[in-house]
Design a protein around this motif. Structure first.
Motif, mmCIF file in Angstrom:
data_model
loop_
_atom_site.group_PDB
_atom_site.id
_atom_site.type_symbol
_atom_site.label_atom_id
_atom_site.label_comp_id
_atom_site.label_asym_id
_atom_site.label_seq_id
_atom_site.Cartn_x
_atom_site.Cartn_y
_atom_site.Cartn_z
ATOM 1 N N ALA A 131 -19.515 22.513 23.335
ATOM 2 C CA ALA A 131 -19.928 20.988 23.213
ATOM 3 C C ALA A 131 -20.240 20.778 24.881
ATOM 4 O O ALA A 131 -20.980 19.924 24.539
ATOM 5 C CB ALA A 131 -18.405 20.871 22.890
ATOM 6 N N ALA A 132 -20.114 21.422 25.717
ATOM 7 C CA ALA A 132 -20.293 21.333 27.024
ATOM 8 C C ALA A 132 -21.808 21.170 27.078
ATOM 9 O O ALA A 132 -22.115 20.549 27.877
ATOM 10 C CB ALA A 132 -19.373 21.931 28.327
ATOM 11 N N GLY A 133 -22.794 22.421 26.637
ATOM 12 C CA GLY A 133 -23.645 22.479 27.001
ATOM 13 C C GLY A 133 -24.444 21.822 26.433
ATOM 14 O O GLY A 133 -25.805 21.094 26.776
ATOM 15 N N VAL A 134 -24.742 21.716 25.118
ATOM 16 C CA VAL A 134 -25.258 20.662 24.520
ATOM 17 C C VAL A 134 -24.876 18.981 25.076
ATOM 18 O O VAL A 134 -25.828 18.423 25.323
ATOM 19 C CB VAL A 134 -24.344 20.461 22.735
ATOM 20 N N GLY A 135 -23.217 18.509 25.553
ATOM 21 C CA GLY A 135 -23.377 17.384 25.794
ATOM 22 C C GLY A 135 -24.063 17.455 27.168
ATOM 23 O O GLY A 135 -25.221 15.877 27.483
ATOM 24 N N GLU A 136 -24.475 17.869 27.723
ATOM 25 C CA GLU A 136 -24.785 18.106 29.167
ATOM 26 C C GLU A 136 -26.409 17.953 29.107
ATOM 27 O O GLU A 136 -27.666 17.376 29.650
ATOM 28 C CB GLU A 136 -25.235 18.987 30.110
ATOM 29 N N SER B 39 -8.591 33.880 20.785
ATOM 30 C CA SER B 39 -10.029 34.694 20.729
ATOM 31 C C SER B 39 -10.373 35.449 19.095
ATOM 32 O O SER B 39 -12.247 35.504 19.384
ATOM 33 C CB SER B 39 -8.858 36.703 21.132
ATOM 34 N N GLN B 40 -9.728 34.918 18.326
ATOM 35 C CA GLN B 40 -10.341 35.921 17.016
ATOM 36 C C GLN B 40 -11.636 34.210 16.453
ATOM 37 O O GLN B 40 -12.966 34.401 16.397
ATOM 38 C CB GLN B 40 -9.406 35.964 15.746
ATOM 39 N N GLU B 41 -11.289 32.726 16.557
ATOM 40 C CA GLU B 41 -11.893 32.035 16.720
ATOM 41 C C GLU B 41 -13.331 32.365 17.309
ATOM 42 O O GLU B 41 -14.117 32.079 16.924
ATOM 43 C CB GLU B 41 -10.713 30.882 16.484
ATOM 44 N N SER B 42 -13.129 32.586 18.848
ATOM 45 C CA SER B 42 -14.047 32.101 19.221
ATOM 46 C C SER B 42 -14.908 33.689 19.620
ATOM 47 O O SER B 42 -16.537 33.314 19.024
ATOM 48 C CB SER B 42 -13.876 31.923 20.953
ATOM 49 N N ARG B 43 -14.788 33.981 18.693
ATOM 50 C CA ARG B 43 -15.661 35.742 18.016
ATOM 51 C C ARG B 43 -16.264 35.118 16.865
ATOM 52 O O ARG B 43 -18.088 35.289 17.141
ATOM 53 C CB ARG B 43 -14.527 36.898 18.019
ATOM 54 N N LYS B 44 -15.822 34.508 16.101
ATOM 55 C CA LYS B 44 -16.006 34.345 14.704
ATOM 56 C C LYS B 44 -16.721 33.089 14.673
ATOM 57 O O LYS B 44 -18.492 33.771 14.480
ATOM 58 C CB LYS B 44 -15.408 34.076 13.583
ATOM 59 N N PHE B 45 -16.946 32.310 16.140
ATOM 60 C CA PHE B 45 -17.668 30.801 16.485
ATOM 61 C C PHE B 45 -18.779 31.914 16.652
ATOM 62 O O PHE B 45 -20.177 31.604 16.334
ATOM 63 C CB PHE B 45 -17.128 30.291 17.182
ATOM 64 N N GLU B 46 -18.944 32.403 17.986
ATOM 65 C CA GLU B 46 -20.093 33.027 18.483
ATOM 66 C C GLU B 46 -21.086 34.251 17.944
ATOM 67 O O GLU B 46 -21.953 33.921 17.223
ATOM 68 C CB GLU B 46 -20.004 33.990 19.144
ATOM 69 N N ASP C 224 -28.623 22.201 17.240
ATOM 70 C CA ASP C 224 -27.962 20.590 16.117
ATOM 71 C C ASP C 224 -27.071 20.928 15.489
ATOM 72 O O ASP C 224 -26.183 19.964 15.493
ATOM 73 C CB ASP C 224 -29.243 19.703 16.199
ATOM 74 N N ARG C 225 -27.431 21.351 14.006
ATOM 75 C CA ARG C 225 -27.503 20.813 13.214
ATOM 76 C C ARG C 225 -25.421 22.052 12.714
ATOM 77 O O ARG C 225 -24.876 21.613 12.832
ATOM 78 C CB ARG C 225 -27.947 21.361 12.035
ATOM 79 N N PHE C 226 -25.695 23.685 13.672
ATOM 80 C CA PHE C 226 -24.465 23.620 13.466
ATOM 81 C C PHE C 226 -23.747 23.159 14.454
ATOM 82 O O PHE C 226 -22.023 23.405 13.996
ATOM 83 C CB PHE C 226 -25.254 25.391 14.348
ATOM 84 N N TYR C 227 -24.211 22.670 15.523
ATOM 85 C CA TYR C 227 -23.310 21.717 16.628
ATOM 86 C C TYR C 227 -22.698 20.796 15.819
ATOM 87 O O TYR C 227 -21.270 20.055 15.874
ATOM 88 C CB TYR C 227 -23.817 21.404 18.008
ATOM 89 N N GLU C 228 -23.443 19.970 15.269
ATOM 90 C CA GLU C 228 -22.452 19.309 14.315
ATOM 91 C C GLU C 228 -21.221 19.566 13.630
ATOM 92 O O GLU C 228 -21.102 18.779 12.628
ATOM 93 C CB GLU C 228 -23.315 18.407 13.605
ATOM 94 N N SER C 229 -21.560 20.241 12.416
ATOM 95 C CA SER C 229 -20.651 21.122 11.408
ATOM 96 C C SER C 229 -19.364 21.729 11.907
ATOM 97 O O SER C 229 -18.513 22.260 11.832
ATOM 98 C CB SER C 229 -21.681 22.640 10.860
ATOM 99 N N ARG C 230 -19.842 22.498 13.054
ATOM 100 C CA ARG C 230 -19.433 23.386 13.506
ATOM 101 C C ARG C 230 -18.331 23.562 15.222
ATOM 102 O O ARG C 230 -17.101 23.916 15.860
ATOM 103 C CB ARG C 230 -19.172 24.487 13.332
ATOM 104 N N GLY C 231 -19.446 21.896 16.212
ATOM 105 C CA GLY C 231 -18.840 22.153 17.827
ATOM 106 C C GLY C 231 -18.197 21.052 18.050
ATOM 107 O O GLY C 231 -17.410 21.093 18.883
ATOM 108 N N LYS C 232 -17.258 20.648 16.946
ATOM 109 C CA LYS C 232 -16.293 19.782 17.526
ATOM 110 C C LYS C 232 -14.442 20.535 17.292
ATOM 111 O O LYS C 232 -13.805 20.058 17.728
ATOM 112 C CB LYS C 232 -15.862 18.420 16.597
ATOM 113 N N ALA C 233 -14.923 21.750 17.297
ATOM 114 C CA ALA C 233 -13.188 22.246 17.199
ATOM 115 C C ALA C 233 -12.972 22.773 18.162
ATOM 116 O O ALA C 233 -13.452 22.572 19.260
ATOM 117 C CB ALA C 233 -13.578 24.086 16.074
ATOM 118 N N GLU C 234 -11.515 23.509 18.776
ATOM 119 C CA GLU C 234 -10.488 22.843 19.564
ATOM 120 C C GLU C 234 -11.162 24.454 20.051
ATOM 121 O O GLU C 234 -8.890 25.008 20.326
ATOM 122 C CB GLU C 234 -9.204 22.426 19.166
ATOM 123 N N PHE C 235 -11.437 25.153 20.237
ATOM 124 C CA PHE C 235 -11.545 26.585 20.251
ATOM 125 C C PHE C 235 -11.912 26.854 21.719
ATOM 126 O O PHE C 235 -13.486 26.098 21.823
ATOM 127 C CB PHE C 235 -11.385 27.604 19.107
#
Length: 234
Positions: A93-98, A58-65, A75-86
């Motif tokens: 990642a699902a949205g950008v991939g599609e 919950s905390q990591e998701s709130r900070k990420f949002e 795109d730059r934000f995704y490359e730097s932060r979008g590979k995390a596991e929360f």
């Protein structure tokens, strides 16, 4: 001032201690008590582990949002932060991939792209919620079954107590009390296992629902952003 208690009173008090009640019980009631104690230990292990994992997600998701909505380049934000596991990162990642797969075509199907984006992000949310709530069914099972298992031990112990009364042809409290105490102790252990499980299940279910609502709102906002970007595509 000192009290002179009969020696039998001390002995009787010792025979109804938790350890003595367990040792005096027959094999069936002992099996019930051991099973319930193991279920209680398992329940507390799940409660402690799930508390940390849900709070962290919950905390990591709130900070990420919050960081996502401040970013100027997706795109730059995704490359730097979008590979995390929360959850929020996996949703993005699902949205950008599609998005990348759908817009890589020479002719873009806008309606189809929107449908696929919605499906991909909804599936990501469902997968994350399922992953997080995987062990909640154990808490629900322990909370609903443990009291009945303890009740079975109680019924069996009382039957044994009545058998002792019939064998000794003596219904005094000294004969009845140990057997009944063993029986009630089984119910107490059942409640000791069930009550924390039920409270934790309700609390964690509420936390999971809140996280799901937060992810859904983030998905809606991200979908709107991608939809506007899609309209700008030629």
């Amino acid at each position: 001032m000192t009290l002179n208690l009969p020696a039998g009173a001390i002995t009787d008090a010792a025979t109804i201690s938790p350890l003595a009640l367990f040792l005096q019980a027959d094999i069936v009631v002992k099996g019930v008590m051991i099973g319930l104690l193991l279920a209680s230990i398992w329940t507390w292990a799940i409660i402690i582990g799930f508390s940390f994992s849900l709070r962290k997600a919950s905390q990591e998701s709130r900070k990420f949002e919050a960081d996502f909505w401040k970013a100027e380049d997706i795109d730059r934000f995704y490359e730097s932060r979008g590979k995390a596991e929360f959850p929020a990162a996996k949703l993005m990642a699902a949205g950008v991939g599609e998005w990348r797969r759908s817009t890589a075509q020479r002719v873009i199907d806008r309606d189809g792209t929107r449908d696929r984006l919605s499906t991909a992000m909804s599936s990501a949310i469902a997968a994350e919620i399922d992953r997080l709530s995987d062990r909640l069914n154990i808490l629900a099972t322990v909370g609903s079954v443990a009291p009945f298992v303890g009740l079975f031990g109680t019924v069996w112990g009382i039957m044994r107590a009545f058998t002792s009364i019939a064998a000794e042809q003596n219904s005094s409290l000294a004969v009845v009390a140990p057997g009944i105490a063993e029986a009630l102790f089984a119910t107490a252990i059942g409640l000791f296992a069930a009550i924390p499980a039920v409270i934790a299940y309700n609390r964690f279910s509420h936390g999971i629902n809140r996280l799901e609502s937060s992810l859904t709102r983030f998905a809606d906002g991200f979908y709107a952003t991608l939809s506007r970007e899609l309209e700008a595509q030629r």
